[in-house]
Structures are given as structure tokens and as C-alpha cells.
Design a protein around this motif. Structure first.
Motif, short mmCIF file in Angstrom:
data_model
loop_
_atom_site.label_atom_id
_atom_site.label_comp_id
_atom_site.label_asym_id
_atom_site.label_seq_id
_atom_site.Cartn_x
_atom_site.Cartn_y
_atom_site.Cartn_z
N VAL A 82 0.85 -1.19 0.00
CA VAL A 82 0.00 0.00 0.00
C VAL A 82 0.88 1.24 0.00
N VAL A 83 0.64 2.13 -0.94
CA VAL A 83 1.34 3.42 -0.97
C VAL A 83 0.29 4.52 -0.89
N SER A 84 0.74 5.74 -0.67
CA SER A 84 -0.18 6.86 -0.56
C SER A 84 0.32 8.05 -1.37
N LEU A 85 -0.61 8.69 -2.07
CA LEU A 85 -0.34 9.92 -2.81
C LEU A 85 -1.28 10.99 -2.26
N VAL A 86 -0.72 12.14 -1.89
CA VAL A 86 -1.52 13.20 -1.27
C VAL A 86 -1.40 14.47 -2.10
N GLY A 87 -2.54 14.98 -2.56
CA GLY A 87 -2.56 16.23 -3.31
C GLY A 87 -2.90 17.40 -2.40
N THR A 88 -2.24 18.53 -2.62
CA THR A 88 -2.49 19.71 -1.81
C THR A 88 -2.16 20.96 -2.60
N GLY A 89 -2.75 22.07 -2.21
CA GLY A 89 -2.40 23.33 -2.82
C GLY A 89 -1.62 24.22 -1.86
N LEU A 90 -2.04 24.21 -0.60
CA LEU A 90 -1.47 25.12 0.39
C LEU A 90 -0.62 24.42 1.44
N ARG A 91 -0.69 23.09 1.49
CA ARG A 91 0.02 22.31 2.52
C ARG A 91 -0.34 22.87 3.91
N GLU A 92 0.63 23.04 4.79
CA GLU A 92 0.34 23.58 6.13
C GLU A 92 0.75 25.05 6.21
N SER A 93 0.35 25.83 5.21
CA SER A 93 0.74 27.23 5.15
C SER A 93 0.28 28.02 6.36
N ALA A 94 -0.90 27.70 6.89
CA ALA A 94 -1.41 28.44 8.04
C ALA A 94 -0.49 28.29 9.25
N GLU A 95 0.10 27.10 9.41
CA GLU A 95 1.01 26.90 10.54
C GLU A 95 2.34 27.61 10.31
N VAL A 96 2.79 27.68 9.08
CA VAL A 96 4.00 28.45 8.77
C VAL A 96 3.78 29.92 9.11
#
Length: 370
Positions: A82-96
Motif C-alpha cells: 500500500v502506498v499513498s499519494l496526497v494532493g495539496t495546494g497550500l500544505r500547512e501554510s497556516a502553521e508556517v
């Protein structure tokens, strides 16, 4: 070896998958006042937030969805590849942003990716890859997942998409509209722009199983890089035609389109014209709906959220309406837009549109297994 979606899990402003589907079918709107950003500073008063003030929201929502989807599919990552692919636009920008405002210089950069978030729910997953492909990221991840399954490189793929609102992205929205809107109104003549929505979605893709939810026919991709934000109709058409060609389906075999439908002047006009062009002569043409009026623009998770809803439509025959649509725009007048209330329809093939900044386009075709 064909690919099948065997489980779905989502988180939106309405809650989990069943709560979200129920809200969509009753035509609810999840828009609410901003809580985590100062409206006066970002120039936006509303969004579609998940009622959650804890840090690292996108990661936590993703972890919850991974755990739910893994259990629903009955996968054991310790015994299967089992592998995982994760799509995102902003990632954890709010925490940065929070770290920067607090004067911190030691933000854990690995938290910008989602390996730990997936591992928290699925410690046996062999590999996690994060794709930052703007608003079509989830669709791009889904295309790669199908390749991995159909070539035998993986027994199953956890395909995720997740994003949360950040002050910088809200501020950008607040500066591109003369009068920021209080809700998203896809394809409406009075639409006034897009708003962000918090959300995550995870799909499990496996070789065809008798207990699967829907057949994953194909995802067509294009990257036209024609403009930073304005969609290019030629690029969108390439993605649509690529999806139909890979799926070996004609336009007249598509029963439903889940549109990208951002409620912006540029996207709605371009997408409506492309849909009309693709399905010209296919009387009466596919039904068309869109989700962002109900849940906002969930960025990297938006494509997979639409796919998860399409799976439910294929299974149940219940199509949710376009929330916020009261007066269709002229360019959308020829489309069979689902308005005012959910409808029942015999949907065997569904198309999901996802278009991102920079001309990153992903169009997915799904087919009912019944």
C-alpha cells in the motif's frame, strides 16, 4: 487490470462523508464568518470552515480520512503493498504563518508534507508522496494511483487531498474582488467570486473487486501554463479529450458532469463554454452540478471530494443541486444545471472537472459497477 474505488472518506464544513452528502442533497450552504483570520486584515469576511481551532488541521483531517478509508476497504498495509499519494495546494501554510508571526525559526519543514499524517493512521504504508498541484492536485494524484494499480506496482493506493485556509491565500482573494462575496455561486449571473473551504478526502484505489464502489475509468491531464490564474479553454479541452480517449467513452455516454464551478467570472464562463462544446449534439446532454457553493473551494482536496460525491451518485442515483444558483449566467444557459433541489437520475458514467492555477487540469471519468 482495471482500477476500482473501494472506499471513500471526506471531511468538510458539514462533517464526515454521510453528513456532507446529506447536506449537499438538501442544498445546504456551509458559508460562515471567519474565525482563524482577521477579516479586516485579509479583506474577506466569510469562508467554509471546519469548526476546529486546533493546529495542523489539514494533517489531522487527512489522518482521520485515512483511518476511515483504510477500515472501510479492509486493507492491511503490513500484508499488502500500500502506498499513498496526497494532493495539496497550500500544505500547512497556516502553521508556517503562525510560526513566523510568533518569531519562530525552527518550523518542522517535514510537516509541510503529509507522510507523518498518513503514518499516524496507516503505519505500514510503504511510501507517501505529496503533490502540490494547486486545485487539481487530487485529480493528478488519482491519475498516478490508477497507473500504480493497473501496472501492478501497488496492491492498493490511498489517494488523499487536503487543505485549510491560510491568511495569505485569504488576503489574495480579498484583493482580486472589488466586493468580496459572502457565498460561492457557481454559474450564477450574480456570482461575485470564490471563497476557501476547509476539507480533506481520501479514496482507496485497488484492482477491480466485486464489492467495489465505482470503476475508475481514466483521468486526463494537461498543463498549459497559459496564465497564472485564467483558465485556458484549449488546455481544458485537451484534458477532457484525454480522459474520454483513455476511458474509451464517447461524450454521449457521459450522464453527469461535476464541474469545477468556482463561482468566478473567468472559470465559470470558460468551463461552461467547454462543456457546451464537448457535449454539443448529445441531446439532452449530461446533467451538470458543482459543489463549491455548498462547501467552498477546498483547493487540493476539491477534485477528490467531487469524485467521492460522484461515487455516491453512481451508487444511489441522487444528484445534488448547485447551491447558490438562482439565475444562470448567459454562457451556462444551455447546460442541464441541477437547480433548487436534488434530482434522481440513472447515472452510469460521471465526469469530474478540476482546474488549477497555472493551467493544471485534471478530468476524471467514473463508471457505475451496478
Amino acid at each position: 487490470m482495471s482500477a476500482t474505488i473501494t472506499a471513500t472518506a471526506v471531511r468538510t464544513c458539514f462533517g464526515d462523508g454521510p453528513a456532507t452528502v446529506a447536506a449537499l442533497l438538501r442544498g445546504a450552504c456551509g458559508a460562515a464568518g471567519l474565525r482563524r483570520s482577521d477579516p479586516a486584515r485579509v479583506g474577506v469576511d466569510y469562508g467554509y470552515p471546519i469548526d476546529d481551532d486546533l493546529p495542523f488541521g489539514p494533517s489531522r483531517w487527512l489522518t482521520d480520512c485515512v483511518a476511515e478509508a483504510l477500515a472501510a476497504a479492509g486493507l492491511d498495509p503490513h500484508r499488502q503493498r500500500v502506498v499513498s499519494l496526497v494532493g495539496t495546494g497550500l500544505r500547512e501554510s497556516a502553521e508556517v504563518e503562525r510560526a513566523a508571526l510568533a518569531g519562530s525559526v525552527d518550523f518542522p519543514t517535514e510537516r509541510l508534507h503529509f507522510a507523518d499524517a498518513v503514518a499516524d493512521a496507516a503505519p505500514g504504508v510503504q511510501r507517501v508522496v505529496t503533490l502540490a498541484n494547486a486545485c487539481s492536485a487530487g485529480g493528478s494524484a488519482l491519475a498516478l494511483a490508477q497507473d500504480l494499480v493497473e501496472t501492478g506496482e501497488a496492491d492498493a493506493v490511498l489517494v488523499g487531498g487536503t487543505d485549510g485556509s491560510s491568511a495569505s491565500m485569504l488576503a489574495m482573494i480579498g484583493r482580486v474582488a472589488g466586493h468580496p462575496t459572502s457565498r460561492v455561486q457557481p454559474f450564477d449571473a450574480d456570482r461575485a467570486g470564490v471563497l476557501l473551504g476547509d476539507g480533506a478526502a481520501v479514496l482507496v484505489v485497488e484492482p477491480e473487486r466485486p464489492d467495489g464502489l465505482a470503476r475508475l475509468l481514466a483521468t486526463g491531464l494537461s498543463c498549459d501554463a497559459g496564465h497564472e490564474t485564467a483558465p485556458d479553454p484549449a488546455g481544458i479541452l485537451r484534458a477532457v479529450h484525454d480522459a474520454h480517449r483513455r476511458a474509451e467513452r464517447r461524450p454521449d455516454q457521459v450522464d453527469l458532469v461535476l464541474a469545477h464551478g468556482t463561482g468566478t467570472m473567468l472559470n465559470d464562463e470558460t468551463e461552461a463554454r467547454v462543456i457546451a462544446q464537448v457535449f454539443a449534439g448529445c441531446a439532452p446532454g449530461p446533467l451538470v452540478t458543482a459543489l463549491k457553493g455548498a462547501v467552498g473551494h477546498t483547493s487540493g482536496g476539491s477534485a477528490l471530494l467531487s469524485v467521492a460525491v460522484a461515487v455516491e451518485v453512481l451508487r444511489t442515483g441522487r444528484v445534488p443541486p448547485v447551491v447558490g444558483l438562482t439565475r444562470p449566467a448567459l454562457e451556462a444557459a444551455s447546460l442541464r444545471l441541477v437547480r433548487d433541489a436534488a434530482v434522481r437520475a440513472d447515472v452510469r458514467v460521471a465526469q469530474v472537472d478540476a482546474f488549477g492555477f497555472g493551467g493544471l487540469n485534471a478530468v476524471t471519468l467514473l463508471e457505475a459497477l451496478r
